[in-house]
Design a protein around this motif. Structure first.
Motif, PDB file in Angstrom:
ATOM      1  N   GLU A  32      -8.400  -4.629   7.068  1.00  0.00           N
ATOM      2  CA  GLU A  32      -8.544  -6.081   6.963  1.00  0.00           C
ATOM      3  C   GLU A  32      -8.520  -6.547   5.509  1.00  0.00           C
ATOM      4  O   GLU A  32      -8.063  -7.661   5.218  1.00  0.00           O
ATOM      5  CB  GLU A  32      -9.839  -6.523   7.650  1.00  0.00           C
ATOM      6  N   ILE A  33      -8.992  -5.716   4.591  1.00  0.00           N
ATOM      7  CA  ILE A  33      -8.921  -6.063   3.164  1.00  0.00           C
ATOM      8  C   ILE A  33      -7.474  -6.173   2.713  1.00  0.00           C
ATOM      9  O   ILE A  33      -7.128  -7.005   1.875  1.00  0.00           O
ATOM     10  CB  ILE A  33      -9.662  -5.005   2.318  1.00  0.00           C
ATOM     11  N   GLY A  34      -6.623  -5.325   3.281  1.00  0.00           N
ATOM     12  CA  GLY A  34      -5.211  -5.339   2.912  1.00  0.00           C
ATOM     13  C   GLY A  34      -4.627  -3.968   2.639  1.00  0.00           C
ATOM     14  O   GLY A  34      -3.404  -3.826   2.500  1.00  0.00           O
ATOM     15  N   TYR A  35      -5.485  -2.962   2.534  1.00  0.00           N
ATOM     16  CA  TYR A  35      -4.999  -1.610   2.260  1.00  0.00           C
ATOM     17  C   TYR A  35      -4.135  -1.106   3.414  1.00  0.00           C
ATOM     18  O   TYR A  35      -4.409  -1.373   4.589  1.00  0.00           O
ATOM     19  CB  TYR A  35      -6.174  -0.650   2.063  1.00  0.00           C
ATOM     20  N   GLN A  36      -3.115  -0.340   3.045  1.00  0.00           N
ATOM     21  CA  GLN A  36      -2.248   0.268   4.049  1.00  0.00           C
ATOM     22  C   GLN A  36      -2.320   1.794   4.028  1.00  0.00           C
ATOM     23  O   GLN A  36      -1.609   2.456   4.777  1.00  0.00           O
ATOM     24  CB  GLN A  36      -0.805  -0.190   3.835  1.00  0.00           C
ATOM     25  N   ALA A  37      -3.184   2.327   3.152  1.00  0.00           N
ATOM     26  CA  ALA A  37      -3.309   3.782   3.032  1.00  0.00           C
ATOM     27  C   ALA A  37      -4.717   4.145   2.600  1.00  0.00           C
ATOM     28  O   ALA A  37      -5.425   3.330   1.991  1.00  0.00           O
ATOM     29  CB  ALA A  37      -2.292   4.325   2.028  1.00  0.00           C
ATOM     30  N   VAL A  38      -5.114   5.374   2.913  1.00  0.00           N
ATOM     31  CA  VAL A  38      -6.429   5.885   2.522  1.00  0.00           C
ATOM     32  C   VAL A  38      -6.300   7.320   2.036  1.00  0.00           C
ATOM     33  O   VAL A  38      -5.368   8.036   2.398  1.00  0.00           O
ATOM     34  CB  VAL A  38      -7.448   5.848   3.689  1.00  0.00           C
ATOM     35  N   GLN A  39      -7.253   7.707   1.211  1.00  0.00           N
ATOM     36  CA  GLN A  39      -7.425   9.113   0.871  1.00  0.00           C
ATOM     37  C   GLN A  39      -8.656   9.600   1.616  1.00  0.00           C
ATOM     38  O   GLN A  39      -9.731   8.990   1.524  1.00  0.00           O
ATOM     39  CB  GLN A  39      -7.607   9.316  -0.628  1.00  0.00           C
ATOM     40  N   VAL A  40      -8.526  10.678   2.357  1.00  0.00           N
ATOM     41  CA  VAL A  40      -9.633  11.194   3.158  1.00  0.00           C
ATOM     42  C   VAL A  40     -10.486  12.118   2.304  1.00  0.00           C
ATOM     43  O   VAL A  40     -10.034  13.173   1.864  1.00  0.00           O
ATOM     44  CB  VAL A  40      -9.116  11.925   4.407  1.00  0.00           C
ATOM     45  N   SER A  41     -11.715  11.696   2.065  1.00  0.00           N
ATOM     46  CA  SER A  41     -12.644  12.456   1.239  1.00  0.00           C
ATOM     47  C   SER A  41     -14.044  11.914   1.475  1.00  0.00           C
ATOM     48  O   SER A  41     -14.239  10.704   1.573  1.00  0.00           O
ATOM     49  CB  SER A  41     -12.292  12.332  -0.244  1.00  0.00           C
ATOM     50  N   GLU A 204     -15.238  -2.451 -10.672  1.00  0.00           N
ATOM     51  CA  GLU A 204     -14.048  -2.765  -9.907  1.00  0.00           C
ATOM     52  C   GLU A 204     -12.875  -2.983 -10.871  1.00  0.00           C
ATOM     53  O   GLU A 204     -13.056  -3.351 -12.030  1.00  0.00           O
ATOM     54  CB  GLU A 204     -14.276  -4.031  -9.074  1.00  0.00           C
ATOM     55  N   ILE A 205     -11.667  -2.763 -10.374  1.00  0.00           N
ATOM     56  CA  ILE A 205     -10.474  -2.956 -11.197  1.00  0.00           C
ATOM     57  C   ILE A 205     -10.452  -4.387 -11.726  1.00  0.00           C
ATOM     58  O   ILE A 205     -10.597  -5.346 -10.971  1.00  0.00           O
ATOM     59  CB  ILE A 205      -9.195  -2.686 -10.390  1.00  0.00           C
ATOM     60  N   GLY A 206     -10.284  -4.505 -13.040  1.00  0.00           N
ATOM     61  CA  GLY A 206     -10.236  -5.820 -13.664  1.00  0.00           C
ATOM     62  C   GLY A 206     -11.577  -6.365 -14.090  1.00  0.00           C
ATOM     63  O   GLY A 206     -11.649  -7.384 -14.779  1.00  0.00           O
ATOM     64  N   GLU A 207     -12.656  -5.669 -13.720  1.00  0.00           N
ATOM     65  CA  GLU A 207     -13.993  -6.137 -14.078  1.00  0.00           C
ATOM     66  C   GLU A 207     -14.555  -5.381 -15.273  1.00  0.00           C
ATOM     67  O   GLU A 207     -15.660  -5.674 -15.731  1.00  0.00           O
ATOM     68  CB  GLU A 207     -14.943  -5.981 -12.881  1.00  0.00           C
ATOM     69  N   GLY A 208     -13.800  -4.401 -15.766  1.00  0.00           N
ATOM     70  CA  GLY A 208     -14.236  -3.623 -16.916  1.00  0.00           C
ATOM     71  C   GLY A 208     -13.340  -3.853 -18.113  1.00  0.00           C
ATOM     72  O   GLY A 208     -12.801  -4.944 -18.299  1.00  0.00           O
ATOM     73  N   ASN A 209     -13.150  -2.798 -18.891  1.00  0.00           N
ATOM     74  CA  ASN A 209     -12.468  -2.951 -20.181  1.00  0.00           C
ATOM     75  C   ASN A 209     -11.163  -2.181 -20.322  1.00  0.00           C
ATOM     76  O   ASN A 209     -10.606  -2.104 -21.410  1.00  0.00           O
ATOM     77  CB  ASN A 209     -13.424  -2.507 -21.291  1.00  0.00           C
ATOM     78  N   MET A 210     -10.662  -1.601 -19.237  1.00  0.00           N
ATOM     79  CA  MET A 210      -9.433  -0.830 -19.342  1.00  0.00           C
ATOM     80  C   MET A 210      -8.215  -1.735 -19.434  1.00  0.00           C
ATOM     81  O   MET A 210      -8.210  -2.857 -18.914  1.00  0.00           O
ATOM     82  CB  MET A 210      -9.297   0.109 -18.148  1.00  0.00           C
ATOM     83  N   SER A 241     -16.452  -4.272  -3.184  1.00  0.00           N
ATOM     84  CA  SER A 241     -15.888  -3.671  -4.394  1.00  0.00           C
ATOM     85  C   SER A 241     -14.437  -3.268  -4.164  1.00  0.00           C
ATOM     86  O   SER A 241     -13.569  -3.505  -5.017  1.00  0.00           O
ATOM     87  CB  SER A 241     -16.718  -2.458  -4.824  1.00  0.00           C
ATOM     88  N   LEU A 242     -14.158  -2.658  -2.999  1.00  0.00           N
ATOM     89  CA  LEU A 242     -12.773  -2.293  -2.686  1.00  0.00           C
ATOM     90  C   LEU A 242     -11.891  -3.534  -2.588  1.00  0.00           C
ATOM     91  O   LEU A 242     -10.721  -3.503  -2.990  1.00  0.00           O
ATOM     92  CB  LEU A 242     -12.722  -1.502  -1.372  1.00  0.00           C
ATOM     93  N   ALA A 243     -12.448  -4.623  -2.063  1.00  0.00           N
ATOM     94  CA  ALA A 243     -11.674  -5.856  -1.939  1.00  0.00           C
ATOM     95  C   ALA A 243     -11.354  -6.451  -3.310  1.00  0.00           C
ATOM     96  O   ALA A 243     -10.230  -6.908  -3.560  1.00  0.00           O
ATOM     97  CB  ALA A 243     -12.430  -6.864  -1.085  1.00  0.00           C
ATOM     98  N   ILE A 244     -12.330  -6.452  -4.213  1.00  0.00           N
ATOM     99  CA  ILE A 244     -12.114  -6.975  -5.566  1.00  0.00           C
ATOM    100  C   ILE A 244     -11.011  -6.180  -6.258  1.00  0.00           C
ATOM    101  O   ILE A 244     -10.102  -6.746  -6.880  1.00  0.00           O
ATOM    102  CB  ILE A 244     -13.422  -6.926  -6.378  1.00  0.00           C
ATOM    103  N   SER A 245     -11.084  -4.852  -6.142  1.00  0.00           N
ATOM    104  CA  SER A 245     -10.082  -4.001  -6.778  1.00  0.00           C
ATOM    105  C   SER A 245      -8.706  -4.215  -6.158  1.00  0.00           C
ATOM    106  O   SER A 245      -7.681  -4.252  -6.862  1.00  0.00           O
ATOM    107  CB  SER A 245     -10.492  -2.532  -6.677  1.00  0.00           C
ATOM    108  N   TYR A 246      -8.666  -4.361  -4.837  1.00  0.00           N
ATOM    109  CA  TYR A 246      -7.371  -4.571  -4.177  1.00  0.00           C
ATOM    110  C   TYR A 246      -6.730  -5.873  -4.622  1.00  0.00           C
ATOM    111  O   TYR A 246      -5.529  -5.921  -4.925  1.00  0.00           O
ATOM    112  CB  TYR A 246      -7.540  -4.565  -2.657  1.00  0.00           C
ATOM    113  N   ARG A 247      -7.534  -6.930  -4.701  1.00  0.00           N
ATOM    114  CA  ARG A 247      -6.980  -8.223  -5.126  1.00  0.00           C
ATOM    115  C   ARG A 247      -6.453  -8.140  -6.564  1.00  0.00           C
ATOM    116  O   ARG A 247      -5.389  -8.696  -6.876  1.00  0.00           O
ATOM    117  CB  ARG A 247      -8.049  -9.308  -5.006  1.00  0.00           C
ATOM    118  N   ALA A 248      -7.180  -7.453  -7.424  1.00  0.00           N
ATOM    119  CA  ALA A 248      -6.733  -7.322  -8.813  1.00  0.00           C
ATOM    120  C   ALA A 248      -5.431  -6.532  -8.910  1.00  0.00           C
ATOM    121  O   ALA A 248      -4.487  -6.953  -9.595  1.00  0.00           O
ATOM    122  CB  ALA A 248      -7.822  -6.653  -9.646  1.00  0.00           C
ATOM    123  N   LEU A 249      -5.347  -5.409  -8.204  1.00  0.00           N
ATOM    124  CA  LEU A 249      -4.137  -4.600  -8.263  1.00  0.00           C
ATOM    125  C   LEU A 249      -2.943  -5.330  -7.651  1.00  0.00           C
ATOM    126  O   LEU A 249      -1.806  -5.161  -8.097  1.00  0.00           O
ATOM    127  CB  LEU A 249      -4.359  -3.263  -7.551  1.00  0.00           C
TER     128      LEU A 249
END
Length: 254
Positions: A32-41, A204-210, A241-249
């Motif tokens: 529902e967030i928008g991801y189409q893939a996962v890493q199983v871990s 989250e992606i975009g919330e730091g300094n990279m 957190s995953l949603a914030i990162s997904y929107r940024a990417l």
């Protein structure tokens, strides 16, 4: 990078994936967030066939995994069978066992072991990928441990899964390392680093300094196939957190 190449690392949701019922609910939210893939871990002891059926139900590709070192040594036939059933090429080892971290000899031993495991996986059409933390940037004879692994493993059988946060935490440049492993990295771990109260923290992606435009461009230019979002700890709801990162990417997606 396309949106379809952005994946969620389920380790981020480990507290919500301990049972089959929890995992099912979590995968639904990830989709529902928008991801189409996962890493199983980091999921609980759930039947691999059930994992496959859930991911198929929600239209989620299993792009990669993390598998314990013990299983890679002692249960590799079952590991191969699982990954083939999941149509998942990339078999990840999440960290180096502590017994190999003592010095250069340990890294060289690890390189030989990884090359042997990787050769077996290659025979089955799979690829071993190594995920780093910051300890691999301790130097031995002037070169970081990760450099020794890069130079000492068999390039035909061992790939890498750089973690941008841990590269930066180790005092190195994520962009330079993405380019350094060119040709040997199809899966990358993306997580941001922020400074809070003078301490490095996961963000989250975009919330730091990279420098994300530079990181994404380097990944594009070096042939990365999967951009996996991972956040070891989250300030609140990990789904948010995953949603914030997904929107940024998504802003950098084609």
């Amino acid at each position: 990078m396309k949106k379809s190449q952005i994946a969620a690392q389920l380790y981020t949701l480990r507290d919500f994936a301990k049972t089959a019922e929890d995992l099912d609910a979590s995968l639904k939210k990830v989709k529902e967030i928008g991801y189409q893939a996962v890493q199983v871990s980091g999921i609980g002891p759930i039947d691999p066939e059930a994992v496959r059926e859930m991911c198929q139900r929600y239209g989620l590709t299993i792009c990669a995994t993390h598998v314990s070192y013990d299983r890679l040594l002692n249960d590799i036939d079952a590991v191969i069978k699982e990954h083939q059933a999941w149509n998942c090429r990339y078999v990840g080892i999440g960290s180096m066992p502590s017994e190999f971290r003592s010095g250069l000899t340990g890294y060289q031993d690890m390189a030989r072991t990884l090359s042997g495991i990787g050769a077996k996986l290659s025979e089955a059409g799979l690829e071993l990928i190594y995920h780093n933390h910051k300890f691999e940037f301790e130097k031995f004879e002037g070169k970081p441990g990760l450099g020794w692994l890069l130079d000492s493993t068999d390039a035909a059988h061992v790939g890498f899964e750089l973690d941008t946060y841990w590269v930066q935490a180790g005092g190195a440049d994520p962009v330079k390392w993405v380019r350094k492993v060119e040709g040997r990295m199809k899966v990358v771990h993306l997580k941001d680093m922020a400074i809070v109260n003078d301490k490095q923290v996961f963000a989250e992606i975009g919330e730091g300094n990279m420098d994300w435009p530079a990181v994404i461009e380097a990944c594009r230019e070096t042939g990365v196939e999967w951009y996996v979002v991972e956040q070891d700890t989250c300030p609140g709801d990990p789904f948010e957190s995953l949603a914030i990162s997904y929107r940024a990417l998504s802003n950098w997606a084609n």
